[in-house]
Design a protein around this motif. Sequence first.
Motif, PDB file in Angstrom:
ATOM      1  N   UNK A 261       0.849  -1.208   0.000  1.00  0.00           N
ATOM      2  CA  UNK A 261       0.000   0.000   0.000  1.00  0.00           C
ATOM      3  C   UNK A 261       0.878   1.249   0.000  1.00  0.00           C
ATOM      4  N   UNK A 262       1.928   1.209   0.826  1.00  0.00           N
ATOM      5  CA  UNK A 262       2.832   2.365   0.889  1.00  0.00           C
ATOM      6  C   UNK A 262       3.520   2.566  -0.460  1.00  0.00           C
ATOM      7  N   UNK A 263       4.044   1.488  -1.038  1.00  0.00           N
ATOM      8  CA  UNK A 263       4.735   1.601  -2.319  1.00  0.00           C
ATOM      9  C   UNK A 263       3.826   2.115  -3.415  1.00  0.00           C
ATOM     10  N   UNK A 264       2.610   1.616  -3.465  1.00  0.00           N
ATOM     11  CA  UNK A 264       1.657   2.064  -4.492  1.00  0.00           C
ATOM     12  C   UNK A 264       1.388   3.568  -4.330  1.00  0.00           C
ATOM     13  N   UNK A 265       1.287   4.031  -3.072  1.00  0.00           N
ATOM     14  CA  UNK A 265       1.048   5.457  -2.826  1.00  0.00           C
ATOM     15  C   UNK A 265       2.220   6.306  -3.285  1.00  0.00           C
ATOM     16  N   UNK A 266       3.432   5.789  -3.097  1.00  0.00           N
ATOM     17  CA  UNK A 266       4.632   6.554  -3.492  1.00  0.00           C
ATOM     18  C   UNK A 266       4.792   6.601  -4.995  1.00  0.00           C
TER      19      UNK A 266
END
Length: 382
Positions: free
Chosen positions: A218-223
């Motif tokens: 989720x964090x990577x997709x947001x970045x």
Amino acid sequence: MIITDVDVRVFRTTTRRHSDSAGHAHPGRPHQVEQAILTIRTEDGHEGHSFTAPEIVRPHLIDKFVKKVLIGKDHRDREKLWQDLAHWQRGSAAQLTDRTLAAVDCALWDLAGRTLNQPVYKLIGAYRDKVLAYGSIMCGDELDGGLATPDDYGRFGETLVKRGYKGIKLHTWMPPVSWAPDVKMDIKACAAVREAVGPDIRLMIDAFHWYSRTDALELGRGLEKLGFDWIEEPMDEQSLSSYKWLADNLDIPVVGPESAAGKHWHRAEWIKAGACDILRTGVNDVGGITPALKTMHLAEAFGMECEVHGNTAMNLHVVAATKNCRWYERGLLHPFLEYDDGHDYLKSLSDPMDGDGYVHVPDRPGLGEDIDFDFIDNNRAR
Ligand SMILES: O=C(O)[C@H](O)[C@@H](O)[C@@H](O)C(=O)NO
Ligand SMILES: [Mg+2]
């Protein structure tokens, strides 16, 4: 050329950096801590030095391992001396760590440079004499006006760009911050910095090191939506397969390992497993300049960049002697601290940065640290 002595001086130094319960640094009141300088001497009076925490070069380690390997040997035989110390780690009952190997190896490189009156990166074979730095921000906190909100990070990002940084890495909030970790807050902090600095400044994150696979995804997709250059250590690096899974499922490059044990050998396994897109090394993390160079060259052979963890002269010389890394990690930085004030035991910065964001490698001999020996002698603890 023969090593005749190895000694450690422990001295008091004043710092505003305090460690939290996970070992991350935060600003606080000035307080005195102990620092050690390891010195290796040769029969002709030359000396090499390195700085580390006193426990890393405590008498037990110096007497039982380091002196037994070094005394009487040719100081130029760094590879042999490093291999001998590394081979003793297995049977040291976990006493002889990579940090101690790093301190010894750095002092040997410093000794070689001071003996020949050459900077270490020139001895290795320089690739450049200046390198772009990214500003590596401290972990978030709950300090009013510090790094307590996404807007705090955004404002600090603007400050760093004004200072000249062309890249910024956020360490976001982690325990003991009361409400951390929080993926959505991490993304809000990253969005605030992107909004504040615009599209051309390179941004990276070094997140809570123990997220689950789904949180890290989720964090990577947001970045990815914010145009970040890399995601670093969002999960426990002991799980190689989790990083393989994450790298397979993200477009944003995954950087690692930083803190995983195993030196260049384990980093070869990360490459083979496809667990990272950009490799990572660090002089303290892999046991010295000698193995850090091995790691850089390993990555180069696979067409990979290898980003070097950490500031200080030892890491700067590795960066300056290699092509396959983009940045020098300058930090850790915080709105309440003035990084350019340096240390009271060094007469000048080891990593001076110009207004365009370039750190210039000092051309002083050895590691180039401008050591104030009078300060050290006047502030001896033991
Ligand atoms: O995780 C830490 O102890 C610190 O944040 C430090 O390692 C920091 O320098 C880092 O992770 N840089 O990438
Ligand atoms: Mg890191």
